[in-house]
Design a protein around this motif. Structure first.
Motif, PDB file in Angstrom:
ATOM      1  N   GLN A 287       0.828  -1.201   0.000  1.00  0.00           N
ATOM      2  CA  GLN A 287       0.000   0.000   0.000  1.00  0.00           C
ATOM      3  C   GLN A 287       0.865   1.255   0.000  1.00  0.00           C
ATOM      4  O   GLN A 287       1.982   1.258   0.503  1.00  0.00           O
ATOM      5  CB  GLN A 287      -0.910   0.030   1.225  1.00  0.00           C
ATOM      6  CG  GLN A 287      -2.100  -0.899   1.121  1.00  0.00           C
ATOM      7  CD  GLN A 287      -3.045  -0.470   0.031  1.00  0.00           C
ATOM      8  OE1 GLN A 287      -3.198  -1.157  -0.961  1.00  0.00           O
ATOM      9  NE2 GLN A 287      -3.667   0.681   0.180  1.00  0.00           N
ATOM     10  N   ILE A 288       0.300   2.317  -0.548  1.00  0.00           N
ATOM     11  CA  ILE A 288       0.954   3.621  -0.556  1.00  0.00           C
ATOM     12  C   ILE A 288       0.049   4.571   0.217  1.00  0.00           C
ATOM     13  O   ILE A 288      -1.134   4.710  -0.112  1.00  0.00           O
ATOM     14  CB  ILE A 288       1.178   4.124  -1.991  1.00  0.00           C
ATOM     15  CG1 ILE A 288       2.090   3.142  -2.749  1.00  0.00           C
ATOM     16  CG2 ILE A 288       1.755   5.530  -1.990  1.00  0.00           C
ATOM     17  CD1 ILE A 288       2.181   3.410  -4.230  1.00  0.00           C
ATOM     18  N   ALA A 289       0.583   5.198   1.258  1.00  0.00           N
ATOM     19  CA  ALA A 289      -0.207   6.136   2.059  1.00  0.00           C
ATOM     20  C   ALA A 289      -0.638   7.320   1.207  1.00  0.00           C
ATOM     21  O   ALA A 289      -1.801   7.717   1.214  1.00  0.00           O
ATOM     22  CB  ALA A 289       0.580   6.612   3.277  1.00  0.00           C
TER      23      ALA A 289
ATOM     24  N   ILE B  98      -3.436   4.409  -2.007  1.00  0.00           N
ATOM     25  CA  ILE B  98      -3.222   3.878  -3.353  1.00  0.00           C
ATOM     26  C   ILE B  98      -2.633   2.472  -3.293  1.00  0.00           C
ATOM     27  O   ILE B  98      -1.783   2.175  -2.469  1.00  0.00           O
ATOM     28  CB  ILE B  98      -2.253   4.802  -4.117  1.00  0.00           C
ATOM     29  CG1 ILE B  98      -2.863   6.191  -4.201  1.00  0.00           C
ATOM     30  CG2 ILE B  98      -1.917   4.250  -5.490  1.00  0.00           C
ATOM     31  CD1 ILE B  98      -1.850   7.265  -4.388  1.00  0.00           C
ATOM     32  N   THR B  99      -3.098   1.633  -4.199  1.00  0.00           N
ATOM     33  CA  THR B  99      -2.505   0.319  -4.420  1.00  0.00           C
ATOM     34  C   THR B  99      -1.895   0.336  -5.814  1.00  0.00           C
ATOM     35  O   THR B  99      -2.597   0.635  -6.779  1.00  0.00           O
ATOM     36  CB  THR B  99      -3.567  -0.789  -4.326  1.00  0.00           C
ATOM     37  OG1 THR B  99      -4.170  -0.739  -3.036  1.00  0.00           O
ATOM     38  CG2 THR B  99      -2.947  -2.155  -4.534  1.00  0.00           C
ATOM     39  N   PRO B 100      -0.586   0.044  -5.947  1.00  0.00           N
ATOM     40  CA  PRO B 100       0.042   0.075  -7.275  1.00  0.00           C
ATOM     41  C   PRO B 100      -0.567  -1.009  -8.181  1.00  0.00           C
ATOM     42  O   PRO B 100      -1.066  -1.992  -7.668  1.00  0.00           O
ATOM     43  CB  PRO B 100       1.506  -0.232  -7.000  1.00  0.00           C
ATOM     44  CG  PRO B 100       1.678  -0.193  -5.531  1.00  0.00           C
ATOM     45  CD  PRO B 100       0.344  -0.276  -4.897  1.00  0.00           C
ATOM     46  N   PRO B 101      -0.514  -0.835  -9.487  1.00  0.00           N
ATOM     47  CA  PRO B 101       0.195   0.220 -10.213  1.00  0.00           C
ATOM     48  C   PRO B 101      -0.597   1.521 -10.243  1.00  0.00           C
ATOM     49  O   PRO B 101      -1.825   1.521 -10.185  1.00  0.00           O
ATOM     50  CB  PRO B 101       0.350  -0.351 -11.615  1.00  0.00           C
ATOM     51  CG  PRO B 101      -0.811  -1.276 -11.770  1.00  0.00           C
ATOM     52  CD  PRO B 101      -1.091  -1.830 -10.398  1.00  0.00           C
ATOM     53  N   TRP B 102       0.141   2.639 -10.371  1.00  0.00           N
ATOM     54  CA  TRP B 102      -0.437   3.981 -10.417  1.00  0.00           C
ATOM     55  C   TRP B 102       0.290   4.756 -11.505  1.00  0.00           C
ATOM     56  O   TRP B 102       1.518   4.710 -11.602  1.00  0.00           O
ATOM     57  CB  TRP B 102      -0.250   4.648  -9.061  1.00  0.00           C
ATOM     58  CG  TRP B 102      -0.661   6.078  -8.973  1.00  0.00           C
ATOM     59  CD1 TRP B 102      -1.885   6.544  -8.594  1.00  0.00           C
ATOM     60  CD2 TRP B 102       0.144   7.236  -9.226  1.00  0.00           C
ATOM     61  NE1 TRP B 102      -1.886   7.928  -8.602  1.00  0.00           N
ATOM     62  CE2 TRP B 102      -0.646   8.367  -8.991  1.00  0.00           C
ATOM     63  CE3 TRP B 102       1.463   7.419  -9.638  1.00  0.00           C
ATOM     64  CZ2 TRP B 102      -0.182   9.661  -9.147  1.00  0.00           C
ATOM     65  CZ3 TRP B 102       1.941   8.711  -9.804  1.00  0.00           C
ATOM     66  CH2 TRP B 102       1.121   9.812  -9.545  1.00  0.00           C
ATOM     67  N   THR B 103      -0.467   5.472 -12.348  1.00  0.00           N
ATOM     68  CA  THR B 103       0.113   6.255 -13.433  1.00  0.00           C
ATOM     69  C   THR B 103      -0.654   7.558 -13.591  1.00  0.00           C
ATOM     70  O   THR B 103      -1.879   7.566 -13.480  1.00  0.00           O
ATOM     71  CB  THR B 103       0.038   5.484 -14.775  1.00  0.00           C
ATOM     72  OG1 THR B 103       0.709   4.232 -14.633  1.00  0.00           O
ATOM     73  CG2 THR B 103       0.680   6.259 -15.901  1.00  0.00           C
TER      74      THR B 103
ATOM     75  N   GLN C 165       4.893   8.109  -0.292  1.00  0.00           N
ATOM     76  CA  GLN C 165       4.991   7.662   1.098  1.00  0.00           C
ATOM     77  C   GLN C 165       4.377   6.271   1.207  1.00  0.00           C
ATOM     78  O   GLN C 165       3.161   6.126   1.221  1.00  0.00           O
ATOM     79  CB  GLN C 165       4.263   8.624   2.038  1.00  0.00           C
ATOM     80  CG  GLN C 165       4.306   8.180   3.492  1.00  0.00           C
ATOM     81  CD  GLN C 165       5.732   8.105   4.014  1.00  0.00           C
ATOM     82  OE1 GLN C 165       6.452   9.079   4.005  1.00  0.00           O
ATOM     83  NE2 GLN C 165       6.142   6.942   4.475  1.00  0.00           N
ATOM     84  N   PRO C 166       5.225   5.217   1.260  1.00  0.00           N
ATOM     85  CA  PRO C 166       4.698   3.862   1.416  1.00  0.00           C
ATOM     86  C   PRO C 166       3.999   3.691   2.766  1.00  0.00           C
ATOM     87  O   PRO C 166       4.283   4.417   3.715  1.00  0.00           O
ATOM     88  CB  PRO C 166       5.954   2.984   1.352  1.00  0.00           C
ATOM     89  CG  PRO C 166       7.004   3.832   0.725  1.00  0.00           C
ATOM     90  CD  PRO C 166       6.680   5.234   1.129  1.00  0.00           C
ATOM     91  N   ALA C 167       3.092   2.721   2.825  1.00  0.00           N
ATOM     92  CA  ALA C 167       2.375   2.400   4.067  1.00  0.00           C
ATOM     93  C   ALA C 167       2.603   0.920   4.363  1.00  0.00           C
ATOM     94  O   ALA C 167       2.005   0.069   3.731  1.00  0.00           O
ATOM     95  CB  ALA C 167       0.882   2.690   3.920  1.00  0.00           C
ATOM     96  N   GLY C 168       3.487   0.628   5.293  1.00  0.00           N
ATOM     97  CA  GLY C 168       3.752  -0.772   5.635  1.00  0.00           C
ATOM     98  C   GLY C 168       4.755  -1.415   4.690  1.00  0.00           C
ATOM     99  O   GLY C 168       5.563  -0.749   4.049  1.00  0.00           O
TER     100      GLY C 168
ATOM    101  N   LEU D  41       8.640  -1.019  -4.166  1.00  0.00           N
ATOM    102  CA  LEU D  41       8.112  -0.077  -5.149  1.00  0.00           C
ATOM    103  C   LEU D  41       9.195   0.398  -6.106  1.00  0.00           C
ATOM    104  O   LEU D  41      10.358   0.528  -5.724  1.00  0.00           O
ATOM    105  CB  LEU D  41       7.523   1.150  -4.449  1.00  0.00           C
ATOM    106  CG  LEU D  41       6.376   0.915  -3.484  1.00  0.00           C
ATOM    107  CD1 LEU D  41       6.044   2.198  -2.734  1.00  0.00           C
ATOM    108  CD2 LEU D  41       5.164   0.384  -4.224  1.00  0.00           C
ATOM    109  N   SER D  42       8.769   0.683  -7.320  1.00  0.00           N
ATOM    110  CA  SER D  42       9.612   1.346  -8.307  1.00  0.00           C
ATOM    111  C   SER D  42       8.834   2.540  -8.824  1.00  0.00           C
ATOM    112  O   SER D  42       7.623   2.452  -9.031  1.00  0.00           O
ATOM    113  CB  SER D  42       9.934   0.413  -9.475  1.00  0.00           C
ATOM    114  OG  SER D  42      10.737  -0.652  -9.042  1.00  0.00           O
ATOM    115  N   ALA D  43       9.532   3.637  -9.031  1.00  0.00           N
ATOM    116  CA  ALA D  43       8.886   4.853  -9.516  1.00  0.00           C
ATOM    117  C   ALA D  43       9.722   5.442 -10.641  1.00  0.00           C
ATOM    118  O   ALA D  43      10.945   5.293 -10.658  1.00  0.00           O
ATOM    119  CB  ALA D  43       8.752   5.866  -8.377  1.00  0.00           C
TER     120      ALA D  43
END
Length: 120
Positions: free
Chosen positions: A38-40, A57-62, A80-83, A87-89
Motif C-alpha cells: 500500500q501507498i499512504a 493507493i494500491t500500485p500500479p499507479w500512473t 509515502q509507502p504504508a507498511g 516499489l519502483s517509480a
C-alpha cells in the motif's frame, strides 16, 4: 526484521531544444509507480508549479499530462509507502526516462522522491 530503504533525491535538468523560430511541441509527462504494498500518499506536480495529492493507493499507479515547451516547469513525484512494500517509480518526458528509483521496506518509513526540471 531487516529493512532496506532507498530514497532518491535526483535533480535532473532537461534543456529545451534550441530556438528555431517555430513553436515547440508540448512535453508529454508520465509519472508511474509499480510494485507491491500500500501507498499512504503520492504527491506530484502536473502544471510545473502546484502539487496534487492522491491517498490510499494500491500500485500500479500512473498519471499522464502535457506541459508547454515554453518556460521552466518543475517535475516532482513524492511517494509515502504504508507498511511492507517493494516499489519502483519513474518519470518519463516525451517517452524517454528522466529519472527512476526503487524502494523496499517493512515499516512504511522513508519517502521516495523524484525531481526534475524542464525548460531553458
Amino acid at each position: 526484521m531487516r529493512t532496506l530503504r532507498a530514497a532518491a533525491m535526483v535533480p535532473v535538468l532537461v534543456l529545451a531544444a534550441a530556438c528555431s523560430g517555430e513553436p515547440e511541441e508540448p512535453h508529454t509527462i508520465v509519472y508511474e509507480v509499480t510494485g507491491t504494498g500500500q501507498i499512504a500518499w503520492i504527491e506530484y506536480k502536473t502544471d510545473g508549479r502546484n502539487s496534487v495529492r492522491d491517498e490510499g493507493i494500491t500500485p500500479p499507479w500512473t498519471k499522464s499530462f502535457t506541459l508547454p515547451a515554453e518556460g521552466t516547469q518543475q517535475l516532482q513525484l513524492l511517494i509515502q509507502p504504508a507498511g511492507e512494500h517493494e516499489l519502483s517509480a519513474s518519470i518519463e518526458v516525451d517517452g524517454q526516462p528522466l529519472t527512476s528509483s526503487a524502494s523496499a521496506g517493512s515499516d512504511g518509513g522513508g519517502t521516495m522522491s523524484l525531481t526534475g526540471e524542464l525548460g531553458g
